[in-house]
Design a protein around this motif. Sequence first.
Motif, mmCIF file in Angstrom:
data_model
loop_
_atom_site.group_PDB
_atom_site.id
_atom_site.type_symbol
_atom_site.label_atom_id
_atom_site.label_comp_id
_atom_site.label_asym_id
_atom_site.label_seq_id
_atom_site.Cartn_x
_atom_site.Cartn_y
_atom_site.Cartn_z
ATOM 1 N N ARG A 192 0.834 -1.209 0.000
ATOM 2 C CA ARG A 192 0.000 0.000 0.000
ATOM 3 C C ARG A 192 0.863 1.252 0.000
ATOM 4 N NH1 ARG A 192 -3.970 -2.377 4.717
ATOM 5 N NH2 ARG A 192 -4.946 -3.983 3.432
ATOM 6 N N ALA A 193 1.916 1.232 0.798
ATOM 7 C CA ALA A 193 2.815 2.390 0.850
ATOM 8 C C ALA A 193 3.514 2.576 -0.487
ATOM 9 C CB ALA A 193 3.847 2.196 1.964
ATOM 10 N N MET A 194 3.917 1.489 -1.125
ATOM 11 C CA MET A 194 4.589 1.540 -2.411
ATOM 12 C C MET A 194 3.671 2.150 -3.478
ATOM 13 S SD MET A 194 7.474 0.647 -3.998
ATOM 14 C CE MET A 194 8.196 -0.769 -3.145
ATOM 15 N N VAL A 200 3.189 10.586 -5.659
ATOM 16 C CA VAL A 200 4.019 11.682 -5.162
ATOM 17 C C VAL A 200 4.913 12.193 -6.286
ATOM 18 C CG1 VAL A 200 5.816 12.315 -3.516
ATOM 19 C CG2 VAL A 200 3.979 10.742 -2.838
ATOM 20 N N VAL A 201 5.063 13.513 -6.358
ATOM 21 C CA VAL A 201 5.991 14.139 -7.310
ATOM 22 C C VAL A 201 7.347 14.264 -6.616
ATOM 23 C CG1 VAL A 201 6.495 16.162 -8.722
ATOM 24 C CG2 VAL A 201 4.107 15.431 -8.395
ATOM 25 N N GLU A 209 5.388 9.791 -10.066
ATOM 26 C CA GLU A 209 5.932 8.535 -10.566
ATOM 27 C C GLU A 209 4.898 7.791 -11.417
ATOM 28 O OE1 GLU A 209 9.373 6.918 -9.865
ATOM 29 O OE2 GLU A 209 9.236 9.073 -10.252
ATOM 30 N N LEU A 210 3.633 7.910 -11.045
ATOM 31 C CA LEU A 210 2.586 7.266 -11.834
ATOM 32 C C LEU A 210 2.552 7.846 -13.241
ATOM 33 C CD1 LEU A 210 0.115 5.386 -12.072
ATOM 34 C CD2 LEU A 210 -1.292 7.293 -11.261
ATOM 35 N N LEU A 268 -6.657 11.154 -8.181
ATOM 36 C CA LEU A 268 -6.551 9.863 -7.493
ATOM 37 C C LEU A 268 -6.191 10.057 -6.022
ATOM 38 C CD1 LEU A 268 -4.696 7.715 -10.191
ATOM 39 C CD2 LEU A 268 -7.086 7.514 -9.474
ATOM 40 N N ARG A 269 -5.352 11.039 -5.741
ATOM 41 C CA ARG A 269 -4.943 11.280 -4.346
ATOM 42 C C ARG A 269 -6.126 11.656 -3.471
ATOM 43 N NH1 ARG A 269 -0.198 13.739 -6.611
ATOM 44 N NH2 ARG A 269 -1.189 15.789 -6.520
#
Length: 286
Positions: A192-194, A200-201, A209-210, A268-269
């Motif tokens: 989940r953390a990964m 995150v930018v 990263e996405l 999404l965040r």
Amino acid sequence: MPVEFLTDEQGAGYAAFGRAPSRAELERFFFLDDVDRELVESKRRPHNRIGFAVLLTSVRYLGVFLDDPVDVPTVVVDYLAEQLGIDDASVLKAYGERENTRLEHVRELRRVLDYREFAEVEDELRTWVDARAWTTGEGPKALFDASVGWLRERRVLLPGVTTLTRPVASVREAANQRLWDSLYGLLDPGQRAMLDALLVVPDGARVSELDRLRRGPVRVSGPQMSRALERAAEIAALGVGEVDVSGVPPRRLAELSRYGVDGKASLLRRHGASRRQATLLATAVS
């Protein structure tokens, strides 16, 4: 005002003649077979026969008994009059002069045709909508239309429009939440953390990263192929490739994956943890 997810026009057209039936619809819903004719011919006067025929056939088409059988499209009245050998279809106007006659005919049709009330099948409908929503991910309007068809096929009188829209919307939402919770529950805290880290930018970067990982090669070349392989290796390194998602319908997984590929990381965040990470998991494993 729109009813839940329906527009004013859609709400007004529910269980009503929003337009004249097509020829195919006339032949499917308004054709009088031998059983129909036996019921209709038991009425003595022409206006009672055609009024009864309107009630009989319109409930098959609309799912409700009309309060005013005179208020039907002309093509319907003409089609029924032709079958009954009634030369002057305007005799239908006389049918509306006696409300007790209509009520007697409605009671007869409900008894003979075994029509049921919505309350008798609501639980069964909820179960059916839940299974369809879980499998297909259809929107509320599509599920609503499918529910109307389901009720008509089972000779269930349609309830008021809000009485039907509310359970359809709530069952669909519950099915979506179950989907997100199911996928979320497959992840351990490290995974989940990964996945959350993908949104995150990084310092010094311009995109998350996405966003970076979901940018595939734009042309066929050696360097682009190398970049594609590196990208695949980074996705594999997320450690979610072995998560068993076989319990989730493939269509729903693909739907979430498309949303993850096309949606903005900032959007999404803002989603709750289960929906956010379910979307990221589907995106990573698809």
